[in-house]
Design an enzyme around this catalytic site. Structure first.
Site, PDB file in Angstrom:
ATOM      1  N   THR A 135       0.800  -1.229   0.000  1.00 20.21           N
ATOM      2  CA  THR A 135       0.000   0.000   0.000  1.00 20.21           C
ATOM      3  C   THR A 135       0.831   1.276   0.000  1.00 20.21           C
ATOM      4  O   THR A 135       0.271   2.372  -0.031  1.00 20.21           O
ATOM      5  CB  THR A 135      -0.918   0.007   1.231  1.00 20.21           C
ATOM      6  OG1 THR A 135      -0.123  -0.241   2.411  1.00 20.21           O
ATOM      7  CG2 THR A 135      -1.984  -1.075   1.126  1.00 20.21           C
ATOM      8  N   GLU A 136       2.146   1.154   0.017  1.00 18.13           N
ATOM      9  CA  GLU A 136       2.989   2.347   0.149  1.00 18.13           C
ATOM     10  C   GLU A 136       2.703   3.397  -0.922  1.00 18.13           C
ATOM     11  O   GLU A 136       2.677   4.605  -0.631  1.00 18.13           O
ATOM     12  CB  GLU A 136       4.477   1.950   0.093  1.00 18.13           C
ATOM     13  CG  GLU A 136       4.987   1.260   1.338  1.00 18.13           C
ATOM     14  CD  GLU A 136       4.800  -0.245   1.310  1.00 18.13           C
ATOM     15  OE1 GLU A 136       5.434  -0.937   2.118  1.00 18.13           O
ATOM     16  OE2 GLU A 136       4.005  -0.732   0.473  1.00 18.13           O
TER      17      GLU A 136
END
Length: 262
Positions: A135-136
């Site tokens: 999800t970065e």
């Protein structure tokens, strides 16, 4: 409550030749706090010197295997000199260089830095409720540190989709990508998949397992040594950026970040 009287966030048990290490901090979704990283490293060291264990199973309590970084927890005594990037990198190295096979047993969500732990396992079995996401990119970040254990597990175009979209994928898709070794469709099937692996290890010599694991992970460890400084710097730079501050704030406030289109 004092630091010394807190309940552990990592549990260690050994039975039937298997050392089970359980991430047990469900309140923060087993996030990579300094305490969890420290206790997990200690548990890995204990398993390495435990002659009654032929392999290690890394699992979790709660609905999340590991949610990634935890920026709110204080450091633990003796670990203050390490940056979060160095601490997580050293943990992944400890897993890859461990004398015994490490099997990830995933029954819930895996996000961000938790993906790096999965990548550092030698084999992984995932249950029907497991899902995965890097999800970065949706927070104004990049999967800098954990890329060192994830990229060797994925083919180029598959890696690009996982890294660039931040989308969530299930255990079956993770198996198609070879990110996990087996995806079970039932809980009973998950137990069976795990037992098949641990029973196989029981027939293998400690020396054979140790030296074979070195063959398998040598190139990954060399890559980490070569890349860790630059990727650590990238991680620190991104975390201090305006976009990351906005992304993290939006996540905490359960709103869309400013850059979302449409």
């Amino acid at each position: 409550m004092s630091e010394n009287t807190q309940e552990p966030v990592v549990r260690y048990d050994v039975a039937g030749g298997v050392a089970t290490i359980t991430l047990d901090s469900p309140a923060n979704r087993n996030a990579l706090s300094p305490r969890l990283v420290h206790e997990l490293t200690e548990a890995l060291t204990r398993a390495e010197s435990d002659d009654t264990a032929r392999c290690v199973v890394l699992t979790h309590t709660g609905s999340t295997f590991c949610a990634g970084a935890d920026l709110t927890s204080p450091p633990v005594p003796g670990a203050e000199r390490k940056s979060p990037a160095d601490a997580v990198t050293d943990l992944m190295v400890a897993m890859l260089a461990h004398d015994k096979p490490i099997v990830g047993l995933v029954t819930g969500h895996v996000r961000a830095g938790g993906m790096g732990l999965v990548g550092a396992c030698d084999l992984v079995v995932a249950g029907p409720k497991a899902d995965f996401a890097l999800t970065e990119v949706r927070l104004g970040l990049a999967a800098s540190i954990v890329s060192m254990t994830i990229l060797p597990r994925l083919a180029g175009r598959d890696a690009a989709r996982v890294f660039l979209t931040g989308e969530t994928f299930d255990a079956a898709r993770a198996a198609e990508l070879s990110f996990v070794s087996a995806a079970a469709t039932t809980d009973d099937g998950l137990v069976s998949e795990l037992k098949q692996l641990t029973d196989a290890f029981a027939h293998c010599s400690p020396q054979g397992l140790r030296e074979t694991k070195r063959l398998l992970n040598e190139e990954i460890l060399v890559r980490i040594e070569r890349k860790r400084a630059n990727l650590g710097s990238q991680s620190m730079r991104l975390f201090s950026s305006d976009e990351a501050r906005e992304g993290i704030a939006a996540f905490r406030e359960k709103r869309r970040p400013a850059w979302v289109l449409g």
